[in-house]
Scaffold this motif. Structure first.
Motif, PDB file in Angstrom:
ATOM      1  N   GLU A 120       0.870  -1.211   0.000  1.00 30.44           N
ATOM      2  CA  GLU A 120       0.000   0.000   0.000  1.00 30.44           C
ATOM      3  C   GLU A 120       0.886   1.234   0.000  1.00 30.44           C
ATOM      4  O   GLU A 120       1.799   1.346   0.815  1.00 30.44           O
ATOM      5  N   VAL A 121       0.677   2.064  -0.949  1.00 27.62           N
ATOM      6  CA  VAL A 121       1.508   3.272  -1.051  1.00 27.62           C
ATOM      7  C   VAL A 121       0.609   4.514  -1.193  1.00 27.62           C
ATOM      8  O   VAL A 121      -0.558   4.420  -1.591  1.00 27.62           O
ATOM      9  N   ALA A 122       1.220   5.627  -0.834  1.00 28.48           N
ATOM     10  CA  ALA A 122       0.543   6.911  -1.092  1.00 28.48           C
ATOM     11  C   ALA A 122       1.265   7.566  -2.272  1.00 28.48           C
ATOM     12  O   ALA A 122       2.498   7.645  -2.266  1.00 28.48           O
ATOM     13  N   VAL A 123       0.499   7.900  -3.258  1.00 25.54           N
ATOM     14  CA  VAL A 123       1.110   8.487  -4.460  1.00 25.54           C
ATOM     15  C   VAL A 123       0.719   9.969  -4.540  1.00 25.54           C
ATOM     16  O   VAL A 123      -0.445  10.317  -4.314  1.00 25.54           O
ATOM     17  N   ILE A 124       1.742  10.817  -4.767  1.00 29.13           N
ATOM     18  CA  ILE A 124       1.477  12.272  -4.838  1.00 29.13           C
ATOM     19  C   ILE A 124       1.898  12.756  -6.225  1.00 29.13           C
ATOM     20  O   ILE A 124       3.010  12.463  -6.682  1.00 29.13           O
ATOM     21  N   PHE A 125       0.980  13.371  -6.881  1.00 31.15           N
ATOM     22  CA  PHE A 125       1.297  13.988  -8.180  1.00 31.15           C
ATOM     23  C   PHE A 125       1.181  15.517  -8.045  1.00 31.15           C
ATOM     24  O   PHE A 125       0.262  15.999  -7.391  1.00 31.15           O
ATOM     25  N   GLY A 126       2.201  16.161  -8.609  1.00 31.55           N
ATOM     26  CA  GLY A 126       2.127  17.643  -8.644  1.00 31.55           C
ATOM     27  C   GLY A 126       2.302  18.131 -10.079  1.00 31.55           C
ATOM     28  O   GLY A 126       2.987  17.474 -10.874  1.00 31.55           O
ATOM     29  N   ASP A 127       1.688  19.211 -10.382  1.00 31.24           N
ATOM     30  CA  ASP A 127       1.761  19.681 -11.783  1.00 31.24           C
ATOM     31  C   ASP A 127       1.651  21.200 -11.813  1.00 31.24           C
ATOM     32  O   ASP A 127       0.839  21.800 -11.103  1.00 31.24           O
ATOM     33  N   LEU A 128       2.543  21.815 -12.612  1.00 35.29           N
ATOM     34  CA  LEU A 128       2.487  23.292 -12.705  1.00 35.29           C
ATOM     35  C   LEU A 128       1.319  23.676 -13.606  1.00 35.29           C
ATOM     36  O   LEU A 128       1.023  22.990 -14.584  1.00 35.29           O
ATOM     37  N   ARG A 129       0.676  24.848 -13.225  1.00 35.68           N
ATOM     38  CA  ARG A 129      -0.430  25.343 -14.056  1.00 35.68           C
ATOM     39  C   ARG A 129       0.093  26.525 -14.884  1.00 35.68           C
ATOM     40  O   ARG A 129       0.850  27.348 -14.391  1.00 35.68           O
ATOM     41  N   GLY A 130      -0.302  26.521 -16.124  1.00 34.72           N
ATOM     42  CA  GLY A 130       0.096  27.637 -17.001  1.00 34.72           C
ATOM     43  C   GLY A 130       1.515  27.514 -17.507  1.00 34.72           C
ATOM     44  O   GLY A 130       2.098  28.477 -17.998  1.00 34.72           O
ATOM     45  N   PHE A 131       2.059  26.336 -17.384  1.00 32.00           N
ATOM     46  CA  PHE A 131       3.446  26.158 -17.797  1.00 32.00           C
ATOM     47  C   PHE A 131       3.581  26.159 -19.312  1.00 32.00           C
ATOM     48  O   PHE A 131       4.574  26.664 -19.852  1.00 32.00           O
ATOM     49  N   THR A 132       2.619  25.587 -20.021  1.00 35.98           N
ATOM     50  CA  THR A 132       2.671  25.508 -21.479  1.00 35.98           C
ATOM     51  C   THR A 132       2.776  26.909 -22.083  1.00 35.98           C
ATOM     52  O   THR A 132       3.642  27.205 -22.938  1.00 35.98           O
ATOM     53  N   ALA A 133       1.869  27.809 -21.568  1.00 42.70           N
ATOM     54  CA  ALA A 133       1.875  29.182 -22.069  1.00 42.70           C
ATOM     55  C   ALA A 133       3.191  29.873 -21.762  1.00 42.70           C
ATOM     56  O   ALA A 133       3.783  30.549 -22.616  1.00 42.70           O
ATOM     57  N   PHE A 134       3.672  29.587 -20.537  1.00 40.99           N
ATOM     58  CA  PHE A 134       4.927  30.203 -20.096  1.00 40.99           C
ATOM     59  C   PHE A 134       6.083  29.762 -20.991  1.00 40.99           C
ATOM     60  O   PHE A 134       6.879  30.596 -21.437  1.00 40.99           O
ATOM     61  N   SER A 135       6.132  28.485 -21.291  1.00 46.52           N
ATOM     62  CA  SER A 135       7.266  27.959 -22.066  1.00 46.52           C
ATOM     63  C   SER A 135       7.246  28.453 -23.509  1.00 46.52           C
ATOM     64  O   SER A 135       8.296  28.570 -24.134  1.00 46.52           O
ATOM     65  N   THR A 136       6.093  28.720 -24.021  1.00 45.79           N
ATOM     66  CA  THR A 136       6.038  29.203 -25.390  1.00 45.79           C
ATOM     67  C   THR A 136       6.418  30.658 -25.451  1.00 45.79           C
ATOM     68  O   THR A 136       6.948  31.128 -26.458  1.00 45.79           O
ATOM     69  N   ARG A 137       6.162  31.368 -24.354  1.00 41.50           N
ATOM     70  CA  ARG A 137       6.368  32.799 -24.380  1.00 41.50           C
ATOM     71  C   ARG A 137       7.799  33.184 -24.019  1.00 41.50           C
ATOM     72  O   ARG A 137       8.269  34.242 -24.347  1.00 41.50           O
ATOM     73  N   ASN A 138       8.495  32.349 -23.359  1.00 45.01           N
ATOM     74  CA  ASN A 138       9.790  32.776 -22.831  1.00 45.01           C
ATOM     75  C   ASN A 138      10.957  32.062 -23.505  1.00 45.01           C
ATOM     76  O   ASN A 138      10.819  31.030 -24.149  1.00 45.01           O
TER      77      ASN A 138
END
Lengths: 599, 323
Positions: free
Chosen positions: A398-416
């Motif tokens: 039995e494990v606890a799984v944690i997922f994290g994800d940045l929001r708005g990263f796609t837009a940021f990466s295209t712009r910078n």
């Protein structure tokens, strides 16, 4: 050797019987017992054969002696027979006297002879000692000798001892014609001595002659005969003992020494001839054989002793060495080596032992190093180092799984520009790494702007759900503080987290040395979906987490939500905003922005 | 039974064979020779020969201390006191000396007697002497009569017999009496010619020559044995058929002899000496008597005598014929 053994086994009970003693005794007995048995069997058979042979020899000698004695008495009988061939006639006395004198000349044993006519009257008397007589003499018709001779032709009188010393007997012979009369001879039995003394059985064996009542008649030592009836007791006993046995008997002889004796009856006179040989001589050959065997046995015993000692020593010595070695290893002397060059399995064993000792030494060094290292490593890592093997094995837990994800990263990466993107990513990764380490979780990996963490695998923890939630909160807080900084720099980036708990298959997978530790199962998908559902600064948890952390961290139910890949709607919980620190200004607006972008 | 014997044997057998054999050769034995005769002593020579035959070496294992008191037994009494010094192992006495030796009670005494040792009182019985005395007796008394008979057989004309006797000989009177008795039985007149010891032998012979006898009977003893040649010569010179006790006399020219073999007797005496020296008790050794008697005849003497002799009556029973 023994001292060493005693010292080395001082902590344990010393063995009651050492291996050395057992080996020694066994080898010794194995060598000596057949030797002794062989000798004993040989001796007993030898004794039997020897006895049979002695019996045969004595039988032959006694028979020969008896034959000679019979020849002696028969000779006298025959000679007397000549005296009574012709009937008496008048004026015959002179001729008879000459005949009688001739008889004395012929037969030295005859001391005197009386020639009687048919009436039993003495007509001629001739003697070696007394004066000769011719002519009518005394009437001897009632003499037992005359009566006996008339009845049986030949009459042998009893043995008498003259003056209690010299053995004499009378022999009477009657003629075939009664008119021939009777001849009565007095015989000095000392003359048999010649017959008896000539008989030698072996070196010192001899024959004796006794009469019916045990009186000694002839013996090589004539002085015993001359003792008369006095010695009849001891010879009567010998006669009895020798006569009682079927073959040769071992008895006490007349000289008090043990003799092998065998008796034979001399038919005519009723005497007994006893052939005797001292037992010491009779059994000399068997005794010599016994001595030889004894000496051989003694040699054998010595050799067996030496061999058994050497063998047992060769066997127990290395074993003691090994035992000592084990004892030393036990006390930590890993540098100890055993030197055995017996060229056999023991040497092999010693070699293996030495290899084992060196390997033990290496592993001891390793563990000492790890011990030292563990002082500087987080316990999780230390344990991983110590138990990496089992921990990383594939298993279901039995494990606890944690997922994290940045929001708005796609837009940021295209712009910078890339360098700006890389700087942001570096900060983000560092922060996630630091939080992961702080909460002793396992960073499974980054996937662009997403991150996956595991709690309770591979290192177990006490309350994986609580820890996972606390980690999620910390993670959210840390990334949010970064997001605030990025916002100030003009980048609108948010962060959402999903936490789920459940059974998953964990383990290392990889290829060609490139290994990754990962978790697989529904719970991983669920955590990922929850992460996707989560808005900026939101932490979503599944019902399992919620149930587990109910008492420590308040969670707010967001109601049933349909989740992609799941048929039924699932109740989703969010970490109460109260537990989240205050958001910096503008974050709400940014959150909304991001939400609209992601959806 | 058999197994026990076997074990006994093994047990006894393993004791190393007794190496300790008779150690007769190790010690020097001192033998005291006592005689009333004089040297040369044929009996001592016979005894010495016997001892040699038994392996004794004179000077090494045995020494003889000879003591002679010719014709004077009383002189030997002094010798008895000498025996008290203690280093004497055995006394051998011959002749009348034996009578004197009765005073010796702690040293074994071997005797060679013509007479009866029981009558002499030195032994209790022939079978068991029971004293420190033992030895052999020659049966001279019984043979004395027989000699007269044999003399008459060879010389039937015998009427008067000269009996030449050394009075200095134990049992001599008895021997004379036995001779006299058989002479009477055979119808012969006996002329007693006594002499005393070697000194008187010449006188004795002269006396014998004067008795006008048909034959001569000589009692066997050491003196007559030593002087046998002289006596035999005398007999031939006087044409007297002579009769002696031992064959040695015949060898020296005597006509007849009848008696036990001297050598055998002394050999046997030496055997007893050996047994006593080895530690046997004389009281257990029966007195020996001869069982073989030799009749010797000297045909040369018979011819020399030149008288009518019935040699044939003797020849067929003689055990020794000298021609």
């Amino acid at each position: 050797m023994t001292d060493g053994a005693a010292q080395s086994s001082s902590c344990t009970m010393p063995p009651r019987r050492s291996l050395f003693c057992k080996y020694f005794a066994t080898l010794f007995v194995a060598a000596v017992v057949p030797l002794i048995l062989g000798a004993a069997v040989e001796a007993s058979f030898g004794y039997r054969d020897q006895r049979r042979q002695i019996s045969a020899v004595l039988q032959a000698d006694a028979r020969a002696a008896s034959d000679r004695i019979e020849a002696f008495t028969d000779g006298i009988r025959d000679q007397l027979g000549w005296m009574v061939q012709l009937p008496w006639a008048a004026g015959d006395d002179a001729q008879h006297k000459i005949d009688a004198l001739r008889l004395l000349q012929q037969v030295p044993a005859i001391v005197s002879v009386s020639l009687l006519d048919e009436t039993g009257t003495e007509r001629v008397f001739v003697s070696r000692l007394l004066l000769n007589r011719t002519g009518r003499g005394t009437d001897m018709s009632t003499d037992p000798a005359v009566l006996g001779a008339r009845a049986n032709k030949v009459w042998y009188g009893p043995v008498q001892y003259q003056r209690d010393s010299e053995p004499y007997m009378r022999i009477a012979v009657a003629g075939s014609l009664p008119a021939a009369g009777v001849a009565v001879a007095e015989v000095n039995l000392k003359l048999i001595w010649d017959v008896i003394a000539a008989i030698r059985i072996g070196e010192t064996g001899y024959a004796i002659v006794v009469d019916d009542s045990g009186h000694l008649i002839a013996h090589p030592d004539i002085s015993l005969v001359l003792r008369g009836r006095a010695s009849s007791g001891s010879f009567g006993r010998i006669k009895h003992l020798a006569g009682a046995a079927s073959g040769a008997a071992v008895i006490t002889g007349d000289r008090g020494n043990p003799v092998v004796a065998l008796s034979v009856q001399a038919a005519d006179v009723g005497w007994t001839v006893i052939a005797m040989q001292p037992a010491s001589e009779a059994f000399a050959s068997i005794r010599a054989a016994l001595w030889r065997s004894s000496i051989l046995i003694a040699f054998g015993v010595l050799i067996a002793l030496a061999l058994a000692y050497w063998r047992a020593h060769r066997m127990s010595g290395p074993i003691k060495q090994l035992e000592e070695g084990v004892e030393r290893i036990r006390t930590g002397q890993f540098e100890h080596r055993i030197k055995i060059f017996s060229g056999d399995e023991l040497q092999q064993l010693a070699l293996r032992f030495n290899e084992m000792a060196s390997e033990l030494a290496i592993s001891q060094q390793k563990s000492a190093r790890i011990e030292r290292l563990k002082q500087f490593l987080p316990s999780q890592v230390a344990e991983l180092v110590e138990h990496s093997h089992e921990l990383l094995e594939g298993q279901r837990r039995e494990v606890a799984v944690i997922f994290g994800d940045l929001r708005g990263f796609t837009a940021f990466s295209t712009r910078n520009e890339p360098d700006v993107i890389m700087a942001v990513m570096r900060e983000y990764y560092e922060a996630v790494g630091a939080v992961t380490t702080r909460h002793e979780a396992t960073l499974i990996g980054f996937d662009g702007d997403g991150v996956m963490l595991l709690v309770n695998a591979p290192v177990a923890c006490e309350q994986p759900a609580t820890q996972a939630v606390r980690l999620a909160i910390d993670l959210q807080m840390t990334v949010q503080s970064l997001a605030g900084k990025w916002c100030d720099a003009g980048h609108a980036i948010g962060f959402g987290v999903g936490v789920a708990m459940g059974p998953a298959t964990v383990g290392t997978v990889g290829y060609n040395g490139r290994l990754d530790y990962t978790a697989m199962g529904a719970v991983v998908n669920l955590a990922s979906r929850l992460c996707n559902l989560a808005k900026d600064a939101q932490i979503l948890a599944d019902p399992t987490i919620a149930g587990r952390v109910r008492d420590s961290v308040p969670l707010a139910s967001l109601g049933q939500r349909t989740i992609k890949g799941y048929d039924q709607a699932l109740e989703v919980f969010a970490v109460a905003p109260a537990d989240l620190p205050l958001k910096p200004p503008g974050s709400g607006q940014r959150r909304r922005e991001k939400e609209s972008q992601d959806h | 039974m058999k197994r026990r014997e076997f074990i006994l044997l093994i047990g006894g057998g393993l004791a190393w064979p007794a190496i300790a054999r008779a150690q007769g050769g190790a010690k020097l034995h001192r033998v005291f020779w006592v005689s009333t005769q004089s040297e040369p002593d044929p009996f001592l020579d016979g005894f010495r020969e016997g001892m040699r035959a038994l392996g004794y070496v004179e000077g090494k294992t045995v020494t003889f201390e000879t003591h002679y008191a010719p014709g004077d037994p009383q002189a030997l009494r002094k010798i008895v006191s000498e025996l008290q010094r203690g280093d004497i192992d055995l006394v051998v006495s011959s002749g009348p000396a034996t009578r004197v030796m009765t005073a010796v009670t702690d040293i074994p005494v071997l005797f060679a007697l013509s007479g009866d040792p029981v009558a002499l009182g030195v032994v209790k019985s022939l079978a068991h002497p029971g004293t420190n005395f033992t030895g052999s007796t020659f049966l001279s008394l019984e043979l004395a009569g027989k000699r007269v008979e044999l003399l008459k057989d060879i010389y039937p004309k015998l009427r008067k017999l000269a009996v030449f006797s050394n009075t200095d000989h134990p049992g001599e009177p008895l021997e004379w009496r036995a001779t006299l008795e058989s002479c009477r039985n055979l119808g012969i007149e006996a002329a007693y010619v006594p002499f005393c010891g070697a000194r008187e032998i010449e006188n004795g012979l002269m006396a014998a020559g004067k008795v006008d006898a048909d034959a001569l009977l000589v009692f066997p003893d050491a003196v007559t044995l030593v002087h046998r040649a002289k006596i035999a010569e005398f007999a031939i010179a006087h044409r007297l058929p002579s009769m002696f006790g031992w064959s040695e006399y015949c060898d020296a020219g005597g006509l007849l002899s009848y008696g036990a073999n001297q050598r055998t007797t002394y050999f046997r005496l030496a055997t007893y000496a050996d047994r006593i020296l080895r530690g046997e008790n004389p009281s257990d050794l029966p007195v020996m008597r001869p069982e073989k008697f030799e009749l010797a005849v000297n045909l040369r003497t018979a011819r020399l005598l030149g008288i009518d002799l019935d040699v044939s009556s003797i020849l067929f029973r003689a055990s020794k014929v000298i021609s």
